[in-house]
Design an enzyme around this catalytic site. Sequence first.
Site, PDB file in Angstrom:
ATOM      1  N   ASP A   5       0.552  -1.339  -0.007  1.00  0.00           N
ATOM      2  CA  ASP A   5       0.194  -0.130   0.109  1.00  0.00           C
ATOM      3  C   ASP A   5       0.980   1.428   0.113  1.00  0.00           C
ATOM      4  O   ASP A   5       1.371   1.393   0.963  1.00  0.00           O
ATOM      5  CB  ASP A   5      -0.657  -0.047   1.334  1.00  0.00           C
ATOM      6  CG  ASP A   5      -1.522   1.096   1.741  1.00  0.00           C
ATOM      7  OD1 ASP A   5      -1.763   2.115   0.553  1.00  0.00           O
ATOM      8  OD2 ASP A   5      -2.219   1.013   2.698  1.00  0.00           O
ATOM      9  N   LYS A  66       2.512  11.678  -3.871  1.00  0.00           N
ATOM     10  CA  LYS A  66       1.798  10.879  -4.615  1.00  0.00           C
ATOM     11  C   LYS A  66       1.005  11.387  -5.410  1.00  0.00           C
ATOM     12  O   LYS A  66       0.556  11.403  -6.402  1.00  0.00           O
ATOM     13  CB  LYS A  66       1.189   9.721  -3.742  1.00  0.00           C
ATOM     14  CG  LYS A  66      -0.024   8.925  -4.098  1.00  0.00           C
ATOM     15  CD  LYS A  66      -0.682   8.105  -3.178  1.00  0.00           C
ATOM     16  CE  LYS A  66      -1.853   7.256  -3.470  1.00  0.00           C
ATOM     17  NZ  LYS A  66      -2.122   6.582  -2.396  1.00  0.00           N
ATOM     18  N   GLU A 143      -7.223   0.597  -4.532  1.00  0.00           N
ATOM     19  CA  GLU A 143      -7.030   0.681  -2.639  1.00  0.00           C
ATOM     20  C   GLU A 143      -8.509   0.468  -2.641  1.00  0.00           C
ATOM     21  O   GLU A 143      -8.320  -0.618  -1.582  1.00  0.00           O
ATOM     22  CB  GLU A 143      -7.253   1.736  -1.990  1.00  0.00           C
ATOM     23  CG  GLU A 143      -5.527   2.553  -2.411  1.00  0.00           C
ATOM     24  CD  GLU A 143      -4.989   3.704  -2.324  1.00  0.00           C
ATOM     25  OE1 GLU A 143      -6.423   4.721  -1.829  1.00  0.00           O
ATOM     26  OE2 GLU A 143      -3.876   3.813  -1.962  1.00  0.00           O
ATOM     27  N   ASP A 166     -12.671   5.832   2.895  1.00  0.00           N
ATOM     28  CA  ASP A 166     -10.815   5.879   2.946  1.00  0.00           C
ATOM     29  C   ASP A 166     -11.191   7.392   3.045  1.00  0.00           C
ATOM     30  O   ASP A 166     -10.965   8.401   2.363  1.00  0.00           O
ATOM     31  CB  ASP A 166     -10.670   5.342   1.753  1.00  0.00           C
ATOM     32  CG  ASP A 166      -9.283   5.125   2.369  1.00  0.00           C
ATOM     33  OD1 ASP A 166      -8.515   6.412   3.414  1.00  0.00           O
ATOM     34  OD2 ASP A 166      -8.203   5.017   1.194  1.00  0.00           O
TER      35      ASP A 166
HETATM   36  N1  LIG Z   1      -6.378   7.216  16.544  1.00  0.00           N
HETATM   37  C1  LIG Z   1      -6.556   8.404  15.147  1.00  0.00           C
HETATM   38  N2  LIG Z   1      -7.211   8.783  15.980  1.00  0.00           N
HETATM   39  C2  LIG Z   1      -7.613  10.236  14.703  1.00  0.00           C
HETATM   40  N3  LIG Z   1      -6.679   9.991  13.653  1.00  0.00           N
HETATM   41  C3  LIG Z   1      -5.992   9.231  13.663  1.00  0.00           C
HETATM   42  C4  LIG Z   1      -4.979   7.665  14.507  1.00  0.00           C
HETATM   43  N4  LIG Z   1      -4.883   7.273  13.539  1.00  0.00           N
HETATM   44  C5  LIG Z   1      -4.413   7.609  12.636  1.00  0.00           C
HETATM   45  N5  LIG Z   1      -4.974   9.180  12.542  1.00  0.00           N
HETATM   46  C6  LIG Z   1      -4.614   9.977  10.942  1.00  0.00           C
HETATM   47  O1  LIG Z   1      -4.667   8.973   9.831  1.00  0.00           O
HETATM   48  C7  LIG Z   1      -4.487   9.410   9.122  1.00  0.00           C
HETATM   49  C8  LIG Z   1      -2.917   8.300   8.180  1.00  0.00           C
HETATM   50  O2  LIG Z   1      -4.241   7.675   7.710  1.00  0.00           O
HETATM   51  P1  LIG Z   1      -3.331   6.809   6.787  1.00  0.00           P
HETATM   52  O3  LIG Z   1      -2.139   6.511   7.594  1.00  0.00           O
HETATM   53  O4  LIG Z   1      -4.261   5.925   6.068  1.00  0.00           O
HETATM   54  O5  LIG Z   1      -3.150   8.089   4.950  1.00  0.00           O
HETATM   55  P2  LIG Z   1      -2.542   7.321   3.931  1.00  0.00           P
HETATM   56  O6  LIG Z   1      -3.294   5.940   3.401  1.00  0.00           O
HETATM   57  O7  LIG Z   1      -1.086   6.873   3.694  1.00  0.00           O
HETATM   58  O8  LIG Z   1      -3.266   8.878   3.323  1.00  0.00           O
HETATM   59  P3  LIG Z   1      -4.124   8.969   2.180  1.00  0.00           P
HETATM   60  O9  LIG Z   1      -5.437   7.965   2.088  1.00  0.00           O
HETATM   61  O10 LIG Z   1      -4.078  10.305   1.796  1.00  0.00           O
HETATM   62  O11 LIG Z   1      -2.920   8.311   0.757  1.00  0.00           O
HETATM   63  C9  LIG Z   1      -3.585  10.940   9.075  1.00  0.00           C
HETATM   64  O12 LIG Z   1      -3.833  12.086   9.721  1.00  0.00           O
HETATM   65  C10 LIG Z   1      -3.521  10.596  11.170  1.00  0.00           C
HETATM   66  O13 LIG Z   1      -3.456  11.241  11.883  1.00  0.00           O
HETATM   67 MG   LIG Z   2      -4.338   5.012   1.906  1.00  0.00          MG
END
Ligand SMILES: Nc1ncnc2c1ncn2[C@@H]1O[C@H](COP(=O)(O)OP(=O)(O)OP(=O)(O)O)[C@@H](O)[C@H]1O
Ligand SMILES: [Mg+2]
Length: 563
Positions: A5, A66, A143, A166
């Site tokens: 991912d 990205k 995704e 998502d």
């Molecule tokens: N316990 C939590 N409570 C609130 N927010 C959280 C928590 N844990 C993670 N996050 C938030 O989740 C987000 C990251 O999510 P994720 O890793 O799914 O993103 P990503 O898939 O890399 O990004 P995108 O979907 O934009 O490509 C961050 O903004 C982070 O602050």
């Molecule tokens: Mg994501």
Amino acid sequence: MIGIDLGTTNSLICVFEDGAPRLLTNALGHLLTPSVVSLDGDKVLVGEAARDRQTTHPKDTAAAFKRAMGTDTTFQLGRKKLRAEELSSLVLRKLKDDAEAALGQTIRDVVVSVPAYFNQGQRQATIAACAMAGLNAVRLVNEPTAAALAYGLQDRDGESQFLVFDLGGGTFDVTVLEHFDGVMEVKASSGDAFLGGEDFSEALAKAMADKIGTPWAKLAKDAQHQLRLQADVAKRHLSGKDDFEARLKLDGAHHTLTLTRADFEQACAALIKRLHRPIERCFYDTGLDTDALDRVILVGGATRMPMIRQMVARQFKRLPEMTIDPDHAVALGAAVQAALVAEDRALDDVVMTDVSPFSVGIETATKLKNGTVIGGFFQPIIERNTPLPASRQDSFGTMDDNQTQLRVDIYQGEAPKVSDNVHLGQFLLDVPKGKAGHEGMFVRITYDPSGLIEVEATSITDGKKAGLVIRDNVSNLTEAEIAKRLKQMQAFKMHPREDEENTAFLARIRRLYEMASGDDRHLLQGMLMEFEGALEGQDPAEISRMRGDMGETLDRIDDYYVS
Ligand SMILES: Nc1ncnc2c1ncn2[C@@H]1O[C@H](COP(=O)(O)OP(=O)(O)OP(=O)(O)O)[C@@H](O)[C@H]1O
Ligand SMILES: [Mg+2]
């Protein structure tokens, strides 16, 4: 059989073995690797250390690349200029190295996930990024399809319509999927390229600034950055409990704030509202009824916030599913698809919707009261993810008295300033002389699924027209260019894995140093010197002991300033 991912904020790598997917840990023992790249001299850092360097070395660090996949946008890191594919290839190389260390074998074939709205160019760019990392992308998986696979939806009979919601770090995507006869069809996909968990942190940071009594806009950039980091921690705590005490230091003064979940939710009311539109668009486009959905699945770290779950439950009148960790689902599903590919049973994963992969709009300027003109702003006319064909128009006025021409500069991209977006073309429109703002034009942009973009400007008072037809210039590297860049990328040396804990530790001390003050700064300075001394001593046992001892103090300082 490996699934990846490659996220905007975080990336994960997952192996499929003994009939189940298993996420692999990185060199620091964590499952999530921040998609951040930083150059330290001639060494490349990827992940947490790079993320900490966003605070201390912003000019050498790049994140959220990205979004620029498939464009010619470059990111400046120190003296190097890198494209999104190249930065992504460094993240992929790091995931590969760490996974190889965890598995004790080399990895070549992978399945990588991409957003459902990625067009052909963005998909090609993802495949090129894999090639530059020495990986062979045997397949890409959408995704939301990956998330559905993680939930085993392909094995269920009698259920066919799914919604995947998502909310990641920087993007929001909502997708309706239909599963039928081994084919997963993306029926509709919509979203907001600029709405994610980071915006919730920022909203909380602003509320914190208000509580302290310093308006957000009055804070220096640095202070805003610090407050955002602190808000991010508070936000995570508020997902698990009703209130949280934040102690923070701002411009030399210490503050203690009690933040409640209700405060936080109030500060985010406008963001929650923004989530509704793409959902409505998704259903409007497909003519589907929310009642027809069999399941609603939550994906993305930001869906951990209770307010998101409540909003989804209310909107769809049912409890959304979140039995799989929302940050893990996509990677787990990518590994499931990898296993299916290996057995020749891969789920066909087709995208039925054609959506605009980028926003398209024009450059605008405004004149301040004192006569200063500030320009270079991007005004989207067709927003990213708009179903195609689409045709939208907007109106724009003249800025000077007796101006005789208006310039139309067309850009594609998601950045608020045109200089960060891709220039597509330009033309001039004659307008009658008149008072500033009394004359103007309509600009209509028409975007068809084949990638043809038509721009037409019409003078409002005399109807004169001018225009331009452009081919969507998603830019891809040629085979020869990929081969050349592959060599260049190989020349980048990854920071040695065995040093990684130490590097991340140093980056953490430096970040805290910037945040702390007074006695704590002295303490951190001393720790920095002592730790660097130990590193020179090269005694692994001593270094590791020191990391353990100092770690507690760092936790305390982190806690003090951030919690
Ligand atoms: N316990 C939590 N409570 C609130 N927010 C959280 C928590 N844990 C993670 N996050 C938030 O989740 C987000 C990251 O999510 P994720 O890793 O799914 O993103 P990503 O898939 O890399 O990004 P995108 O979907 O934009 O490509 C961050 O903004 C982070 O602050
Ligand atoms: Mg994501």
